[in-house]
Design a protein around this motif. Structure first.
Motif, PDB file in Angstrom:
ATOM      1  N   VAL A   1      -5.272   1.138  -6.469  1.00 26.38           N
ATOM      2  CA  VAL A   1      -5.473   1.427  -5.040  1.00 26.38           C
ATOM      3  C   VAL A   1      -4.118   1.483  -4.336  1.00 26.38           C
ATOM      4  O   VAL A   1      -3.846   2.381  -3.532  1.00 26.38           O
ATOM      5  N   PHE A   2      -3.250   0.522  -4.657  1.00 24.92           N
ATOM      6  CA  PHE A   2      -1.901   0.503  -4.105  1.00 24.92           C
ATOM      7  C   PHE A   2      -1.090   1.693  -4.628  1.00 24.92           C
ATOM      8  O   PHE A   2      -0.363   2.348  -3.869  1.00 24.92           O
ATOM      9  N   ALA A   3      -1.193   1.972  -5.919  1.00 28.25           N
ATOM     10  CA  ALA A   3      -0.435   3.069  -6.525  1.00 28.25           C
ATOM     11  C   ALA A   3      -0.773   4.406  -5.879  1.00 28.25           C
ATOM     12  O   ALA A   3       0.110   5.250  -5.670  1.00 28.25           O
ATOM     13  N   ASN A   4      -2.038   4.608  -5.555  1.00 25.97           N
ATOM     14  CA  ASN A   4      -2.446   5.861  -4.902  1.00 25.97           C
ATOM     15  C   ASN A   4      -1.915   5.955  -3.476  1.00 25.97           C
ATOM     16  O   ASN A   4      -1.572   7.040  -2.998  1.00 25.97           O
ATOM     17  N   ALA A   5      -1.848   4.814  -2.798  1.00 26.39           N
ATOM     18  CA  ALA A   5      -1.391   4.813  -1.405  1.00 26.39           C
ATOM     19  C   ALA A   5       0.125   4.871  -1.296  1.00 26.39           C
ATOM     20  O   ALA A   5       0.668   5.499  -0.373  1.00 26.39           O
TER      21      ALA A   5
END
Length: 318
Positions: free
Chosen positions: A46-50
């Motif tokens: 989720v962090f990597a996508n954001a």
């Protein structure tokens, strides 16, 4: 496939750690995410996508992951590092000790599959991680109960100066504590429910189970309280002594961890040193053994972590 600890029909929230970290990182540009080939399985995707430019995929090299996190922390960043708890506590321990803990660096180690939350057997069951990291100087140790606990813990461990080890419940995580007007505070134990006959002193997912057990016990006119201890180090000695030291109650510690070196022994030590041992004291924990592989509900029944097993253990001692 990610096995769920949620009961059928129980309210859940998806990837609470990942979403909480993204919300915080929007205001904190020094936060970076790092993992050892496990972003999908620690909700760090989720962090990597954001924030793809603030995400570091280190491959299957946990020792390198921890050493790199130490270097990044030295440059003024706050790395949130994810892997499985077995890999952090067994494979990368010396690198965490020497590169991170000894220097008291600002690295947050967040690890999935704590205790008995997978049926994959001893290679993936981190049943001794709390004992390992509680014994490490400078390390703060967190074992959250549910989605709310995780969401509220993330900004507080980011604010805390120094290394943190936090167990992670991943995927669709049960939402339990919302109904109790609960708020996570780093270093604080919280009396979630009071009771006259039994006091559960619990941590992690076992707070979920002890709350369920308390409701079942109430049907038999047994009044059970629940003291949730999300911070294993430093322990909230004052609150534990106040609640567990009250006379006339059976005190039962409950943890998703081996009986050796975890919450139960820590609470017993506090009470013993204060000369406040209750007349009845019992530990619910995993055995000092390598555990079987299998379906989680079956394993939780077998090793005493299910709600039914908790209820039976209490009734046997009243």
């Amino acid at each position: 496939m990610i096995a769920s600890i949620a009961a059928e029909g129980q309210a859940t929230r998806p990837a609470p750690f990942g979403h909480a970290l993204v919300a915080l990182a929007k205001e904190r540009p020094e936060i970076v995410g790092m993992t050892a080939d496990l972003s999908k399985y620690t909700d760090l995707h989720v962090f990597a996508n954001a924030f793809p430019d603030r995400f570091y995929q280190m491959g299957m090299a946990e020792q390198l992951l921890m050493s790199a996190a130490a270097g990044i922390a030295r440059e003024g960043f706050t790395p949130f590092v994810t892997t499985y708890a077995v890999f952090a506590s067994r494979r990368a321990y010396d690198f965490i000790c020497m590169a991170i803990a000894e220097e008291a660096l600002d690295v947050k180690i967040v690890c999935a599959l704590p205790g008995l939350t997978t049926g994959y057997g001893p290679s993936h069951q981190a049943t001794e991680d709390l004992a390992i990291f509680r014994a490490l100087p400078n390390m703060t140790v967190i074992d959250p109960c549910d989605a709310l606990d995780i969401e509220q813990a993330v900004p507080q461990i980011a604010d805390h100066k120094g290394p943190v080890y936090m167990r992670l419940l991943r995927g669709n995580v049960p939402a339990v504590l919302d109904r109790y007007d609960y708020k996570f505070e780093l270093g604080k134990a919280k009396l979630v429910r009071d009771g006259a006959d039994v006091l559960f002193v619990s941590t992690g997912l076992m707070t979920m189970r002890t709350l369920e057990a308390a409701e079942e016990l109430a049907k038999d006119n047994i009044s059970a309280g629940v003291l949730h201890v999300p911070t294993l180090k430093p322990l909230d000695v004052e609150t534990i002594l106040r609640e567990a030291g009250k006379p006339g109650r059976l005190v039962v510690t409950a943890e998703n961890h081996t009986i050796v070196g975890g919450l139960g022994e820590a609470v017993a030590g506090i009470l013993m040193r204060a000369r406040a041992m209750p007349s009845g004291f019992h530990q619910i924990a995993l055995p000092d053994a390598f555990l079987d592989a299998g379906a989680l509900p079956t394993l939780h029944d077998r090793y005493g972590l299910s709600t039914r097993a908790v209820v039976e253990a209490v009734k046997a001692r009243l």
